[in-house]
Design a protein around this motif. Sequence first.
Motif, mmCIF file in Angstrom:
data_model
loop_
_atom_site.group_PDB
_atom_site.id
_atom_site.type_symbol
_atom_site.label_atom_id
_atom_site.label_comp_id
_atom_site.label_asym_id
_atom_site.label_seq_id
_atom_site.Cartn_x
_atom_site.Cartn_y
_atom_site.Cartn_z
ATOM 1 N N LEU A 40 0.823 -1.208 0.000
ATOM 2 C CA LEU A 40 0.000 0.000 0.000
ATOM 3 C C LEU A 40 0.855 1.254 0.000
ATOM 4 C CD1 LEU A 40 -2.959 -0.891 2.412
ATOM 5 C CD2 LEU A 40 -2.730 -1.295 -0.047
ATOM 6 N N MET A 41 2.057 1.181 0.597
ATOM 7 C CA MET A 41 2.967 2.335 0.569
ATOM 8 C C MET A 41 3.254 2.736 -0.875
ATOM 9 S SD MET A 41 5.925 2.186 3.464
ATOM 10 C CE MET A 41 6.603 0.604 3.017
ATOM 11 N N GLY A 42 3.611 1.768 -1.695
ATOM 12 C CA GLY A 42 3.906 2.055 -3.089
ATOM 13 C C GLY A 42 2.694 2.573 -3.838
ATOM 14 N N GLU A 43 1.540 2.008 -3.546
ATOM 15 C CA GLU A 43 0.302 2.434 -4.224
ATOM 16 C C GLU A 43 0.003 3.901 -3.943
ATOM 17 O OE1 GLU A 43 -1.320 0.734 -6.413
ATOM 18 O OE2 GLU A 43 -0.827 -1.351 -5.997
ATOM 19 N N VAL A 44 0.015 4.290 -2.679
ATOM 20 C CA VAL A 44 -0.312 5.671 -2.334
ATOM 21 C C VAL A 44 0.739 6.626 -2.899
ATOM 22 C CG1 VAL A 44 0.751 5.757 -0.027
ATOM 23 C CG2 VAL A 44 -1.257 7.130 -0.500
ATOM 24 N N ALA A 45 2.008 6.247 -2.839
ATOM 25 C CA ALA A 45 3.075 7.136 -3.316
ATOM 26 C C ALA A 45 3.039 7.321 -4.828
ATOM 27 C CB ALA A 45 4.431 6.595 -2.892
ATOM 28 N N ARG A 46 2.899 6.233 -5.555
ATOM 29 C CA ARG A 46 2.862 6.348 -7.030
ATOM 30 C C ARG A 46 1.670 7.179 -7.482
ATOM 31 N NH1 ARG A 46 4.649 1.102 -6.312
ATOM 32 N NH2 ARG A 46 2.560 0.243 -6.628
ATOM 33 N N ALA A 47 0.524 6.976 -6.835
ATOM 34 C CA ALA A 47 -0.671 7.753 -7.197
ATOM 35 C C ALA A 47 -0.480 9.220 -6.857
ATOM 36 C CB ALA A 47 -1.905 7.190 -6.498
ATOM 37 N N ALA A 48 0.089 9.504 -5.703
ATOM 38 C CA ALA A 48 0.326 10.898 -5.308
ATOM 39 C C ALA A 48 1.297 11.563 -6.282
ATOM 40 C CB ALA A 48 0.876 10.960 -3.879
ATOM 41 N N GLN A 49 2.383 10.880 -6.602
ATOM 42 C CA GLN A 49 3.359 11.435 -7.546
ATOM 43 C C GLN A 49 2.741 11.663 -8.923
ATOM 44 O OE1 GLN A 49 6.487 8.389 -6.993
ATOM 45 N NE2 GLN A 49 7.882 10.138 -6.832
ATOM 46 N N SER A 50 2.016 10.669 -9.414
ATOM 47 C CA SER A 50 1.402 10.782 -10.743
ATOM 48 C C SER A 50 0.456 11.964 -10.832
ATOM 49 C CB SER A 50 0.638 9.499 -11.095
ATOM 50 O OG SER A 50 1.531 8.430 -11.249
ATOM 51 N N ALA A 51 -0.183 12.282 -9.714
ATOM 52 C CA ALA A 51 -1.140 13.392 -9.696
ATOM 53 C C ALA A 51 -0.478 14.722 -9.337
ATOM 54 C CB ALA A 51 -2.267 13.076 -8.716
ATOM 55 N N GLY A 52 0.836 14.697 -9.084
ATOM 56 C CA GLY A 52 1.567 15.943 -8.859
ATOM 57 C C GLY A 52 1.774 16.358 -7.421
ATOM 58 N N ALA A 53 1.555 15.461 -6.470
ATOM 59 C CA ALA A 53 1.747 15.815 -5.056
ATOM 60 C C ALA A 53 3.226 15.892 -4.708
ATOM 61 C CB ALA A 53 1.076 14.780 -4.151
ATOM 62 N N ALA A 54 3.540 16.758 -3.783
ATOM 63 C CA ALA A 54 4.875 16.750 -3.189
ATOM 64 C C ALA A 54 4.975 15.482 -2.339
ATOM 65 C CB ALA A 54 5.072 17.987 -2.316
#
Length: 184
Positions: free
Chosen positions: A48-62
Amino acid sequence: MPPLRSVCVFCGSRPGLNPAHAATARAFGAALAAEGWRLVYGAGDVGLMGEVARAAQSAGAATMGVIPTHLMTRERGKRDLAQLVVTEDMHERKKVMFMNSDAIVVLPGGAGSLDEFFEVLTWRQIGLHRKPIFLLDTDGYWQPLAALIRHIIDEGFAEETMQDYYITVPDLPALLARLRAALS
C-alpha cells in the motif's frame, strides 16, 4: 500563500488480500495531490505504501519518504521522491515522519502500521502533541482494533478519553472531509 500541509500516512508494505485496500490507497494518493497536500510516508515502493506514493506522484503531489537504511532493499526505497530521508533505525523514521506532518492517517497494514499508530496515539495520550490521527476503516478493516481499544478501556488500562485521540472514518470521502477541516 498558505503553508504546505503535510499528511503522514502509515500503511502496509504488502497489498493485503482485499483489492479495495490498494484501490483506496491509490485514490487517497491522488486526493492528496488534488488537495495540494504533501505525502509523508515510509518511502517504500511496495504494498500500500507504493500504491499511495505512485498515485500521489502521478497526480503531482509533493512527496517525502523516510526509510531506515536496513529497509532500503526490502521495501524497495523509492528514490524518485521530492525528498528522501534515510534514517539509522525505525525509531528515527517514525519521529521524522511525525515531525514533518500536520495530520496522521493510518491505512490498513500489519504490525508495523500498528506500531506506528500506537506510538502516535501514546504520544497524544501523554500530551506530546495534538495532531489529528485518522484510521481509514476501508471495509471495516480497523473494527477489531476499535474493539480491542474498547476492551482496554473497559478493563481499566486506559481512560475513556483514549477514544478521543483518534477518529475512525469509514471511507475516503469522510476522511477527506475530516482532513480538510483539520488542515484549514
